[in-house]
Design an enzyme around this catalytic site. Structure first.
Site, PDB file in Angstrom:
ATOM      1  N   ASN A  10       0.804  -1.050   0.079  1.00  0.00           N
ATOM      2  CA  ASN A  10       0.058  -0.038  -0.021  1.00  0.00           C
ATOM      3  C   ASN A  10       0.863   1.206   0.003  1.00  0.00           C
ATOM      4  O   ASN A  10       1.468   1.578   0.989  1.00  0.00           O
ATOM      5  CB  ASN A  10      -0.806  -0.032   1.141  1.00  0.00           C
ATOM      6  CG  ASN A  10      -1.786   1.356   1.510  1.00  0.00           C
ATOM      7  OD1 ASN A  10      -1.766   2.010   0.481  1.00  0.00           O
ATOM      8  ND2 ASN A  10      -2.437   1.535   2.582  1.00  0.00           N
ATOM      9  N   LYS A  12       0.200   4.297  -0.055  1.00  0.00           N
ATOM     10  CA  LYS A  12      -0.581   5.592   0.299  1.00  0.00           C
ATOM     11  C   LYS A  12      -0.234   6.774  -0.502  1.00  0.00           C
ATOM     12  O   LYS A  12      -0.314   6.491  -1.845  1.00  0.00           O
ATOM     13  CB  LYS A  12       0.056   5.675   1.469  1.00  0.00           C
ATOM     14  CG  LYS A  12      -0.052   4.405   2.760  1.00  0.00           C
ATOM     15  CD  LYS A  12       0.281   4.690   3.967  1.00  0.00           C
ATOM     16  CE  LYS A  12       0.208   3.192   4.799  1.00  0.00           C
ATOM     17  NZ  LYS A  12       0.051   3.449   6.168  1.00  0.00           N
ATOM     18  N   HIS A  93      -9.567   1.027   5.129  1.00  0.00           N
ATOM     19  CA  HIS A  93      -8.326   1.318   5.682  1.00  0.00           C
ATOM     20  C   HIS A  93      -8.514   2.281   6.860  1.00  0.00           C
ATOM     21  O   HIS A  93      -9.210   3.346   6.703  1.00  0.00           O
ATOM     22  CB  HIS A  93      -7.367   1.841   4.864  1.00  0.00           C
ATOM     23  CG  HIS A  93      -5.894   1.742   5.359  1.00  0.00           C
ATOM     24  ND1 HIS A  93      -5.396   2.938   6.318  1.00  0.00           N
ATOM     25  CD2 HIS A  93      -4.899   0.894   5.330  1.00  0.00           C
ATOM     26  CE1 HIS A  93      -4.045   2.601   6.674  1.00  0.00           C
ATOM     27  NE2 HIS A  93      -3.826   1.465   5.869  1.00  0.00           N
ATOM     28  N   GLU A  95      -6.739   4.711   7.897  1.00  0.00           N
ATOM     29  CA  GLU A  95      -6.419   6.041   7.585  1.00  0.00           C
ATOM     30  C   GLU A  95      -7.744   6.512   6.905  1.00  0.00           C
ATOM     31  O   GLU A  95      -8.111   8.022   7.075  1.00  0.00           O
ATOM     32  CB  GLU A  95      -5.218   6.178   6.685  1.00  0.00           C
ATOM     33  CG  GLU A  95      -3.741   6.008   7.729  1.00  0.00           C
ATOM     34  CD  GLU A  95      -2.637   5.463   6.974  1.00  0.00           C
ATOM     35  OE1 GLU A  95      -2.659   5.629   5.734  1.00  0.00           O
ATOM     36  OE2 GLU A  95      -1.797   5.064   7.535  1.00  0.00           O
ATOM     37  N   GLU A 168      -5.474  -4.935  10.671  1.00  0.00           N
ATOM     38  CA  GLU A 168      -4.309  -3.963  10.920  1.00  0.00           C
ATOM     39  C   GLU A 168      -4.463  -3.175  12.155  1.00  0.00           C
ATOM     40  O   GLU A 168      -5.441  -2.275  12.110  1.00  0.00           O
ATOM     41  CB  GLU A 168      -4.294  -3.185   9.676  1.00  0.00           C
ATOM     42  CG  GLU A 168      -3.933  -3.494   8.281  1.00  0.00           C
ATOM     43  CD  GLU A 168      -3.507  -2.616   7.507  1.00  0.00           C
ATOM     44  OE1 GLU A 168      -2.272  -2.924   6.977  1.00  0.00           O
ATOM     45  OE2 GLU A 168      -4.070  -1.411   7.158  1.00  0.00           O
ATOM     46  N   GLY A 174       2.662   1.944  10.656  1.00  0.00           N
ATOM     47  CA  GLY A 174       3.696   2.879  10.735  1.00  0.00           C
ATOM     48  C   GLY A 174       4.393   3.446  11.877  1.00  0.00           C
ATOM     49  O   GLY A 174       5.126   4.529  11.897  1.00  0.00           O
ATOM     50  N   SER A 214       3.570  -2.358  10.390  1.00  0.00           N
ATOM     51  CA  SER A 214       5.035  -2.569  10.420  1.00  0.00           C
ATOM     52  C   SER A 214       5.700  -3.914  10.289  1.00  0.00           C
ATOM     53  O   SER A 214       6.413  -4.362  11.144  1.00  0.00           O
ATOM     54  CB  SER A 214       5.228  -2.135  12.183  1.00  0.00           C
ATOM     55  OG  SER A 214       4.972  -0.762  12.341  1.00  0.00           O
TER      56      SER A 214
HETATM   57  C1  PEP Z   1      -0.862   0.047   6.257  1.00  0.00           C
HETATM   58  O1  PEP Z   1      -0.879   1.267   6.295  1.00  0.00           O
HETATM   59  O2  PEP Z   1      -1.523  -0.559   5.519  1.00  0.00           O
HETATM   60  C2  PEP Z   1       0.475  -0.409   6.896  1.00  0.00           C
HETATM   61  C3  PEP Z   1       0.317  -1.737   7.188  1.00  0.00           C
HETATM   62  O3  PEP Z   1       1.478   0.266   6.872  1.00  0.00           O
HETATM   63  P1  PEP Z   1       2.967  -0.077   7.592  1.00  0.00           P
HETATM   64  O4  PEP Z   1       3.318  -1.116   6.984  1.00  0.00           O
HETATM   65  O5  PEP Z   1       3.922   0.956   7.211  1.00  0.00           O
HETATM   66  O6  PEP Z   1       2.839  -0.089   9.025  1.00  0.00           O
END
Ligand code: PEP
Length: 257
Positions: A10, A12, A93, A95, A168, A174, A214
């Site tokens: 992703n 973003k 998601h 976000e 998630e 992040g 992460s």
């Molecule tokens: C995400 O936003 O879907 C995600 C998993 O981000 P990160 O891997 O940077 O934690």
């Protein structure tokens, strides 16, 4: 993992055409790891350019509107992203739920639109740190997922291919702090039980559940060894071919590397 592990990047709101070389490198590397299904969700502007060149990886979008078309300035429909070459869309998601106040009901209507456009849906769910600390993570995720998925009779028959769940935890996204393998195992087991309740004994056990938050090359193998983890949704570490394919490598047969 019984099905091929599914590793989805992703990007973003990262990526201009300068990033196409990275997508090319990911595509080339994916051809050497055929036991893993690799996919990228770049910003809308890069869906078509990546689709045009990709030989191995699938390309998808990070969101879509719930309507087919109309007076929705700045939005994009499921049919439009499919027309650009997307074969899947990430929905719900955290976000988007936070930045755009997306409700479960809105996410569900987007999923219906995406299925109608022939797309695969990656449905995200996950709790906040406060919810986890209060002990309510499993209850929250079950309720969020149940309310975000369309009823089973409104989803395509070939569900195992068209639907995927991404767990998630918001506090892991992040932050560099992935959930522990124990927490991942417990939540994926909850989600599996819910999927069997919602989708029945035929589809419930088959739909893949990805972990996101992460994931990096150095923790990926331990995460992929957790029961019911069918792959990963990867943010930051998907931005370079080196780190993203390091994760894909951890999911593939080590003899292939
Ligand atoms: C995400 O936003 O879907 C995600 C998993 O981000 P990160 O891997 O940077 O934690």
């Amino acid at each position: 993992m019984t099905r091929r592990p599914y590793i989805v990047g992703n990007w973003k709101m990262h990526g201009t055409r300068a990033m196409l070389s990275e997508a090319r490198a990911i595509d080339r590397a994916a051809q050497r790891h055929m036991k893993v299904e690799v996919a990228l969700a770049p910003p809308y502007t890069l869906i078509h350019p990546i689709h045009r060149e990709a030989e191995q990886i699938a390309v998808g979008a990070q969101d879509c509107h719930h309507a087919d078309g109309g007076a929705h300035t700045g939005d994009i429909s499921a049919a439009m992203i499919a027309d650009a070459g997307a074969t899947f869309v990430i929905l719900g998601h955290s976000e988007r739920r936070q930045d755009h106040a997306e409700s479960d009901a809105l996410v569900r209507s987007k999923a219906e639109a995406a299925f109608a456009a022939g797309l695969r849906v990656i449905m995200c769910c996950g709790e906040s740190l406060a919810t986890r600390e209060s002990g309510g993570a499993a209850r929250f995720v079950r309720a969020q997922l149940a309310a975000s998925l369309p009823p089973v009779d409104a989803m395509p028959a070939e569900l195992a291919d068209r639907l995927c769940i991404a767990y998630e935890p918001i506090w892991a996204i992040g932050t560099g702090i992935a959930a522990t393998t124990e927490d991942i195992a417990a939540m994926h087991a909850e989600i599996r039980a819910l999927l069997i309740e919602l989708l029945g004994p035929e589809h419930g056990p088959e739909v893949r559940i990805l972990y996101g938050g992460s994931v990096k090359p150095d923790n990926a193998a331990a995460i992929f060894a957790v029961p019911e983890v069918g792959g990963a949704l990867v943010g930051g570490a998907s931005l370079t071919a080196d780190s993203f394919m390091g994760i894909a490598l951890a999911a593939s047969d080590p003899l292939e590397s």
